[in-house]
Design an enzyme around this catalytic site. Structure first.
Site, PDB file in Angstrom:
ATOM      1  N   GLY A  20       1.445  -5.217 -37.445  1.00 17.52           N
ATOM      2  CA  GLY A  20       1.574  -5.898 -38.729  1.00 17.52           C
ATOM      3  C   GLY A  20       2.954  -6.518 -38.850  1.00 17.52           C
ATOM      4  O   GLY A  20       3.583  -6.885 -37.860  1.00 17.52           O
ATOM      5  N   GLY A  21       3.427  -6.602 -40.087  1.00 17.28           N
ATOM      6  CA  GLY A  21       4.737  -7.206 -40.321  1.00 17.28           C
ATOM      7  C   GLY A  21       5.857  -6.424 -39.671  1.00 17.28           C
ATOM      8  O   GLY A  21       6.967  -6.939 -39.520  1.00 17.28           O
ATOM      9  N   GLY A  46      18.791 -35.048 -15.773  1.00 16.00           N
ATOM     10  CA  GLY A  46      19.177 -34.453 -17.059  1.00 16.00           C
ATOM     11  C   GLY A  46      19.573 -32.992 -16.895  1.00 16.00           C
ATOM     12  O   GLY A  46      20.420 -32.480 -17.631  1.00 16.00           O
ATOM     13  N   ALA A  47      18.950 -32.347 -15.917  1.00 12.46           N
ATOM     14  CA  ALA A  47      19.243 -30.923 -15.725  1.00 12.46           C
ATOM     15  C   ALA A  47      20.697 -30.728 -15.289  1.00 12.46           C
ATOM     16  O   ALA A  47      21.300 -29.696 -15.568  1.00 12.46           O
ATOM     17  CB  ALA A  47      18.277 -30.327 -14.718  1.00 12.46           C
TER      18      ALA A  47
END
Ligand code: HXC
Length: 508
Positions: A169-170, A404-405
Site C-alpha cells: 500500500g502507501g 552526446g554521450a
C-alpha cells in the site's frame, strides 16, 4: 526505591517481548529476525539507546482499547555504527503486524526530526502490514507525516531503508523517498496493491515475489538497490554501506585509514584495452584497481549494468564511481542507465562525495523502443545531474567517448575539474565507419574503407580533444590511481556554487 526499580524492570521486560513469544517464534519460523534482534546486528554492540519504549496507541475502536502493547509496533532510538551516530527505527511485526498507527508514525517522525537536528543518518527497518486498519484515516495521516519528514530530510541526512518483510500500500512510499533501499530475498516485498487486488482489477495472476519481491525490484523496476539472501547479510551490508557515508550534508566524507599506497601503479591496466575496438573488457577491473584495497560497494548491480555506480575510497576518503561497462550493450547509455546514474550523481553531489567517472561509451542506444519511451527526457536527467553537480569531478576516458554521450559523461564542458584520457581514448562525434558512411555517401566499398582508416587515424585518439584543452592530460593507464588520488587531494578545497534558486527543474 528498589520496588520502583523492580517495576521498571518488569515493564521493560514486557515491552521487550513485543507481541509475545508465540509471535516471535512465528517470525523466526519465517526466517526473519525480530525488530530488536535486527537492531542488535545493525548497531555496535551495546550502543543502542531506545526511546519511546512505552508509547501506546490511542485507538478505541474495534476493542483496541483492550489491547495495548508498549512501543506500539516500532522500536526507535539511536546508536553507533563503527562509532558514528545513527538513528534507527525498526518495525515490530509481532505487534499488530508492524502496522502503522498514529502513535507509531509519531515515533518515526521523532527519529527523523532528531536525526536532522543533529545531522546523522537514518536507517529504517520496514516489516509492516501497512496502515493500522482499526485506526483508519488517523493512520493515513501518520503515513503522510512520515512522508513529509522523509522529504525534508532528503539531501540533509542519508536515509537508508531495509525492507525485511511486507511493505504494501502507501507504506512503500516512505522507503521510496529515501536514498537507498536494500531488500531480503524471499521474505520481503513491496507493492502498491497486492496480488489479490491485481487479480480482481486486471485478471493477472501473479505471486507476491513476482509482483514485488527483492529480485523483481533489484532487476526490473530498480525500486530497490541491492538484494540480500537473509536479514543478517542485509544488516551487515548496511553497516558497510554507512561507513562510506558522511553523517550529513554539512559534514565531509568520512576518512578511514588505509595501507594501500596512494601512488600504487597497476601495470596490468596498460594492456586491458583489447586491440579490437569492438571487443569488450570488464570496467570493474579498472574500478577495483583504482580504489583503496579494491573495495567497491556497488549500487544496483543487477539493473542497467551497462553503467556501474558505487562507492569506493581513495586515500581513505569516500568517492562515488560512475563507469560505462563495455561488457553490456557495449556500454551504451540507455533509459535505465541514465536514470540509475543520474540519481547516483545527485546523491553524491548532495552529500559532498567527489565523483570519479570512467568513460567508454559509444553513444546513446538507438531504436524505437528507446526513443518512444523517452530517452531524450531520461538521458537529459544524467546530463542535468552532472551539469549541476559542484563536487569535485574527475573523468577518465579509457576508450570510446562518442557523440552526446561524450558531453554527458562529466566532460570538461560540464565543469569536469580534471579530465584525463588514456592513450587508447577515441573522442569523436561517432565511430569511424558510421561517420564515413554519412560524409562519403555513395562511395564504393573500397573508398569507404580508405576513408574509414583515414578518419580513424585522425580521430581515434585523445589528442584532438587534448589540443583544445577538453582533455587536461593523456595519462598512462597504470598511473590512474595515482592521478586520481593526487587530483582529489588538490580538489579538496574546491569551491563552486550554482546561482541561487528555489530549486531546479530536472526533467522528471
Ligand atoms: C492491523 C494488522 C495489519 C494491519 C496485519 N495485522 N496487518 N493489524 N492493521 N494493516 C495483524 C494481523 O491481524 C495479525 O494479528 C498480525 O498482524 C499478523 O498478520 P497475519 O495476517 O497473521 O500475517 P501474515 O500471514 O504473515 O500476513 C501478513 C500480511 C497480512 C500480508 C501483511 O497481514 C495483510 O495482508 N495485512 C493487511 C495488509 C493491508 O491491506 N494493509 C493496509 C494497506 S493500505 P494477530 O493478532 O492475529 O497476530 C495502506 C494505506 C497506506 O497501507 C496509505 C498511505 C498513503
Amino acid at each position: 526505591m528498589s520496588d520502583i526499580i523492580a517495576q521498571l524492570e518488569v515493564k521493560r521486560a514486557e515491552a521487550m517481548l513485543g507481541g509475545g513469544q508465540k509471535r516471535i517464534d512465528s517470525q523466526h519460523a519465517k526466517g526473519k529476525l525480530t525488530a530488536r534482534e535486527r537492531i542488535e546486528i545493525l548497531l555496535d554492540e551495546g550502543s543502542f539507546e531506545e526511546i519511546d519504549m512505552y508509547v501506546e496507541h490511542n485507538c478505541v475502536d474495534f476493542g483496541m482499547e483492550e489491547t495495548k502493547i508498549a512501543g506500539d509496533g516500532v522500536v526507535t532510538g539511536s546508536g553507533t555504527i563503527n562509532g558514528r551516530l545513527i538513528f534507527v527505527f525498526s518495525q515490530d511485526f509481532t505487534v499488530f503486524g508492524g502496522s502503522l498507527s498514529e502513535r507509531h508514525a509519531e515515533k518515526i517522525c521523532k527519529i527523523l526530526e532528531n536525526a536532522m537536528k543533529v545531522g546523522a543518518p537514518v536507517i529504517g527497518i520496514n516489516d509492516s502490514g501497512g496502515a493500522r486498519i482499526q485506526e483508519g484515516v488517523a493512520s493515513l495521516g501518520g503515513y503522510a507525516d512520515v512522508f513529509q519528514r522523509n522529504v525534508l530530510a532528503s539531501g540533509v541526512v542519508p536515509q537508508l531503508s531495509l525492507i525485511m518483510g511486507p511493505c504494501a500500500g502507501g507504506a512503500v512510499y516512505s522507503p521510496a523517498m529515501t536514498d537507498f533501499i536494500f531488500m531480503v530475498k524471499d521474505s520481503s516485498y513491496m507493492f502498491v496493491t497486492g496480488p489479490d487486488v491485481v487479480k480482481t482489477v486486471t485478471n493477472e495472476i501473479v505471486t507476491q515475489e513476482e509482483l514485488g519481491g527483492a529480485v523483481t525490484h533489484t532487476t526490473k523496476t530498480s525500486v530497490a538497490d541491492v538484494a540480500y539472501e537473509n536479514d543478517i547479510e542485509a544488516l551487515l551490508a548496511a553497516r558497510d554501506f554507512i561507513d562510506y557515508m558522511p553523517l550529513s550534508n554539512r559534514e565531509e566524507v568520512p576518512e578511514r585509514p588505509t595501507a594501500d599506497p596512494w601512488d600504487r601503479l597497476e601495470e596490468s591496466l596498460d594492456t586491458l584495452i583489447p586491440a579490437n575496438a569492438n571487443q569488450p573488457y570488464d570496467m570493474h577491473e579498472v574500478i577495483r584497481k583504482m580504489v583503496d584495497e579494491g573495495e567497491f560497494f556497488e549500487i544496483q548491480p543487477a539493473h542497467a549494468d551497462n553503467i556501474i555506480c558505487g562507492f569506493g575510497r581513495m586515500e581513505g576518503s569516500t568517492v562515488g564511481v560512475v563507469a560505462n561497462q563495455p561488457m553490456v550493450l557495449a556500454g551504451c547509455l540507455d533509459i535505465n542507465a541514465s536514470k540509475k546514474a543520474a540519481r547516483f550523481v545527485r546523491y553524491c553531489d548532495a552529500f559532498n562525495i567527489p565523483i570519479v567517472t570512467l568513460v567508454d561509451v559509444p553513444g546513446f542506444l538507438p531504436g524505437t523502443s528507446q526513443e518512444h519511451n523517452g530517452i531524450i527526457k531520461h538521458g537529459a536527467k544524467l546530463l542535468f545531474a552532472y551539469a549541476e553537480a559542484t563536487v569535485p569531478k574527475i573523468t577518465i576516458i579509457t576508450r570510446k567517448a562518442y557523440g552526446g554521450a561524450y558531453d554527458v559523461m562529466a566532460s570538461k564542458h560540464l565543469r569536469g575539474d580534471l579530465n584525463y584520457a588514456w592513450p587508447t581514448a577515441e573522442i569523436a562525434v561517432m565511430g569511424a565507419k558510421g561517420a564515413v558512411e554519412i560524409i562519403f555517401r555513395g562511395k564504393t566499398t573500397e573508398e569507404i574503407a580508405e576513408h574509414t582508416a583515414e578518419y580513424e587515424a585522425r580521430f581515434a585518439n585523445p589528442f584532438i580533444a587534448a589540443q583544445k584543452g577538453f582533455i587536461d592530460e593523456v595519462i598512462m593507464p597504470h598511473s590512474t590511481r595515482r592521478r586520481v588520488a593526487l587530483g582529489l587531494r588538490k580538489l579538496r578545497n574546491k569551491q563552486l556554487e550554482n546561482p541561487w534558486k528555489k530549486h531546479d527543474n530536472i526533467p522528471l
